[in-house]
Design a protein around this motif. Sequence first.
Motif, short mmCIF file in Angstrom:
data_model
loop_
_atom_site.label_atom_id
_atom_site.label_comp_id
_atom_site.label_asym_id
_atom_site.label_seq_id
_atom_site.Cartn_x
_atom_site.Cartn_y
_atom_site.Cartn_z
N LYS A 1 0.83 -1.21 0.00
CA LYS A 1 0.00 0.00 0.00
C LYS A 1 0.87 1.26 0.00
O LYS A 1 0.58 2.23 -0.73
CB LYS A 1 -0.92 -0.01 1.23
N ILE A 2 1.94 1.25 0.79
CA ILE A 2 2.86 2.38 0.85
C ILE A 2 3.49 2.64 -0.52
O ILE A 2 3.52 3.77 -1.03
CB ILE A 2 3.96 2.14 1.90
N ALA B 1 -5.20 1.62 -11.44
CA ALA B 1 -5.33 2.17 -10.09
C ALA B 1 -5.90 3.58 -10.09
O ALA B 1 -6.59 3.97 -9.13
CB ALA B 1 -3.96 2.18 -9.40
N ASP B 2 -5.65 4.36 -11.15
CA ASP B 2 -6.08 5.76 -11.16
C ASP B 2 -6.23 6.22 -12.61
O ASP B 2 -5.28 6.72 -13.22
CB ASP B 2 -5.05 6.62 -10.43
N GLU B 3 -7.44 6.07 -13.16
CA GLU B 3 -7.65 6.42 -14.57
C GLU B 3 -7.44 7.90 -14.84
O GLU B 3 -6.94 8.28 -15.90
CB GLU B 3 -9.06 5.99 -15.00
N LYS B 4 -7.82 8.75 -13.90
CA LYS B 4 -7.65 10.19 -14.12
C LYS B 4 -6.17 10.52 -14.30
O LYS B 4 -5.80 11.31 -15.18
CB LYS B 4 -8.22 10.99 -12.96
N LEU B 5 -5.33 9.94 -13.46
CA LEU B 5 -3.88 10.15 -13.60
C LEU B 5 -3.42 9.72 -14.99
O LEU B 5 -2.67 10.45 -15.65
CB LEU B 5 -3.12 9.35 -12.52
N TYR B 6 -3.91 8.58 -15.44
CA TYR B 6 -3.49 8.07 -16.75
C TYR B 6 -3.90 9.03 -17.87
O TYR B 6 -3.10 9.37 -18.75
CB TYR B 6 -4.09 6.68 -16.99
N PHE C 1 3.74 -1.66 -16.25
CA PHE C 1 3.75 -0.72 -15.14
C PHE C 1 2.77 0.42 -15.39
O PHE C 1 1.98 0.79 -14.50
CB PHE C 1 5.16 -0.16 -14.92
N ILE C 2 2.77 0.95 -16.60
CA ILE C 2 1.85 2.03 -16.94
C ILE C 2 0.40 1.54 -16.86
O ILE C 2 -0.50 2.27 -16.40
CB ILE C 2 2.16 2.58 -18.34
N ALA D 1 4.12 5.40 -5.91
CA ALA D 1 4.09 5.35 -7.38
C ALA D 1 3.05 6.31 -7.94
O ALA D 1 3.33 7.09 -8.86
CB ALA D 1 3.81 3.92 -7.84
N LEU D 2 1.85 6.26 -7.40
CA LEU D 2 0.77 7.11 -7.92
C LEU D 2 1.08 8.59 -7.72
O LEU D 2 0.89 9.41 -8.62
CB LEU D 2 -0.55 6.74 -7.26
N GLU D 3 1.55 8.94 -6.52
CA GLU D 3 1.75 10.37 -6.23
C GLU D 3 2.98 10.92 -6.94
O GLU D 3 3.01 12.08 -7.35
CB GLU D 3 1.86 10.59 -4.72
N ALA D 4 4.04 10.11 -7.08
CA ALA D 4 5.23 10.57 -7.80
C ALA D 4 4.91 10.76 -9.28
O ALA D 4 5.30 11.77 -9.89
CB ALA D 4 6.38 9.58 -7.61
#
Length: 872
Positions: A451-452, A494-499, A487-488, A457-460
């Motif tokens: 989880k950490i 995990a986060d479609e908006k980020l993608y 990886f992408i 990964a998501l925030e970076a």
Amino acid sequence: MFLCLYLHSLLRNNNPKIKITMGVNTTTAAPKTYSQEEAFKASLDYFKGDDLAARVWVNKYALKDSQGSIYELTPNDMHKRIAKEIARVEQRYPNPMSEDEVFDLIKDFKYIVPQGSPMAGIGNPYQIASLSNCFVIGNDGDSDSYGGIMKIDQEQVQLMKRRGGVGHDLSHIRPKGSAVKNSALTSTGIVPFMERYSNSTREVAQDGRRGALMLSVSINHPDSEDFIDAKMEQGKVTGANVSVRIDDEFMRAVKDNKKYTQKYPIFSENPKKTREIEAEKVWKKIVHNAWKSAEPGILFWDTVINESVPDCYADLGYKTVSTNPCGEIPLCPYDSCRLLAINLFSYVEDPFTEKASFNFELFKKHVAAAQRIMDDIIDLELEKIDAILEKIDADPEGGEIKSVEYNLWKNIQTKAKEGRRTGIGITAEGDMLAGLGIQYGSDEGVDFSVKIHKTIALEAYRASVYAAKDRGAFGIFDAEREKENPFILRLKEADEKLYYDMLEYGRRNIALLTIAPTGTTSLMTQTTSGIEPVFLPVYKRRRKVNPNDKDSRVDFVDEVGDSWEEYVVFHHRFKEWMKVNGHEITDDYTQTELDELIKASPYYKATSNDVDWLSKVKMQGAVQKWVDHSISVTINLPNDVSEDLVGKLYLEAWQAGCKGVTVYRDGSRSGVLISNEEKKESEDGESNSPFPTTRPQTLNADVVRFQNNKDKWIAFIGLIDDKPYEIFTGFADDEDGILIPRWVTNGYIIKNRNEDGTSRYDFQYVNKRGYKTTIEGLSHKFNPEYWNYAKLISSTLRHGMSIDKVVDLINSLQLDSESINTWKNGVARALKRFIADGTKAPKQKCSNCNSSNLIYQEGCLTCQDCGSSKCG
């Protein structure tokens, strides 16, 4: 020209001694400097009495010039220097962070910690060096000509002198026996070039350190077995780490017990040379050597390449070919990386209590800030490279001599500008879990760690996307190239908006994440290192004391007359657990009481020796899914584990999705063969030596005291089956508080490792209260000349020479030094105690009656004819 470039370089790096006004050079007052002792004392206060952390910071990271003048008093002076430079770069971009904001993030090593080269180099006007921690190099077109091979040799030396660790792959070199168009007619293969690169590394000093080198080769190369065996011969390839790049086809052949075809060029459709091997046989060689000597490491190369985001741009020069020396950053030729660690323990609120929790909101905010700081450090690195290029330009050598170095840095500059690779990692994972009351290695622990790292990964990546919006994407970003990267795709799930934001704005950095070892960094954060569990919650150290101080306690006096006090050292966060739970922090605990304390703590069964090895491998594989580079982790194993277990761990690592794995079996470094010839065995398969070929970690030991003339001596004799196996000896002190109390006559000699990986021998005994006391570095307690002779004598003992013959050998030594002769007599006397009664003494005559009928009786030489006895 040189003066102008030099001044320009100083100005670029904010040299505090130079100021240019209206074209006039005016020298300002020299900045304040501090002595080593002043800086150490202030840093000791800063680290609340932690002298190891203070010495590491003063010696490695405090700003100093080439004359040794120190310009920073405490680490926060360093943090201000770094914050000032980061804030300067921030001003180039929208919504800049202020110097105070950056300082608050990095001060006290609490949240964000630039590692190694960035810490030492940012804002440093006294050193022309790179901020990159690691590099990989290689030849265009994989040239294996002598010219290409020598070029790599020079490039690695040039990088090492600028403080960088280097990796490169040898799979392009022609295998042994291949035809070449020169006077040799056939090639020598890989191993001679391994030695060349290793020797070059050993020649380069980096601010008092040797260079660091990783050599790799593909298992598909016909010389890979020679590569695997190269370090098993003592004295060979001592300046490099070695790892084998293993592909999935080979691993499947191992599992299915099938043959595997090696090729040159590797994986070629039309190879010049092929070789069919038994995959399992070669696999067992890899496993055996790793069990025996901790090398080679393994790189699961298909996993590395398939998961690599930069390899989506392989045809544009980003094909990964090797890793840095510790394996956490796979890189393409001439790319480099800078490292930064986030201190995970600092986000645990109310640690070691029932209310303990992890502050994810603050953590996410700081991960974004860390990624932004990392991008700023790339700009600072590009300035450093400009200074290096200017320095090369200004050097007096001719252009032909300088061309390799100049072109090297131009290539590195191109990759840094184009890809803007970063290396965000962590430290204190073990302490974070303990602070939350979660056992390291448990299912709950693995889930929380995942989880950490998923959050990082998501925030970076989110921060890199927002940076691309404000600052521009890295030069060759192409979402189409990356759309099938595993990886992408995990980020997208995990986060479609980020993608979709990434599709719109791009990304500032080609790759972002790693988990590096944080050895000296963790000393200063005073936490566990990297992703590793705690090594020991409690251990023992010494401090020098003034024996005339009435408040001092002298536990022993060393060989040069210095007085020392032994004291218990609690791991910093274990001590915090003690305070929270009402336990007194004192040296007065017995070993039994300490054992009970550890049992009651969250560190119980969570040390590096306790954690189930297979679960650690599974944890690494699970975390790896959220790290786009790799993870540096070593699986520490006890001395008595089997080779089969090492093989199982490697196999599990591949199946779990690890990119690489290294094992260290306790004491295995001492198991490297003395020569490339195997020990001969008797007909029944047993070794002709009565002792184990690998020294056990712990030996029972006798303590022998004796006197020669007026000198008092002491010997520590390691025993196996009550027979001498090794000996350490030298002068003892006249006082009762010598190395050990006079009543101690036995104990244990324990082989341990120093932080730099070298071995040492400690002596441990149990005091009258049942508490274990350890004397570290027994092998360095005595005169080095004594130690060299002791190694010779210990070697004869270990290889089974009878003790009476060893004593005879010692007596026959012709030594010039009087003190060495005294030492020699003392060693002979100490060993005579172990000669079986009735053993005939060779080549000696009775000093009383000249008879040669002499035997040993209770360690004394007794004449059977006249009855005279001599014990000296």
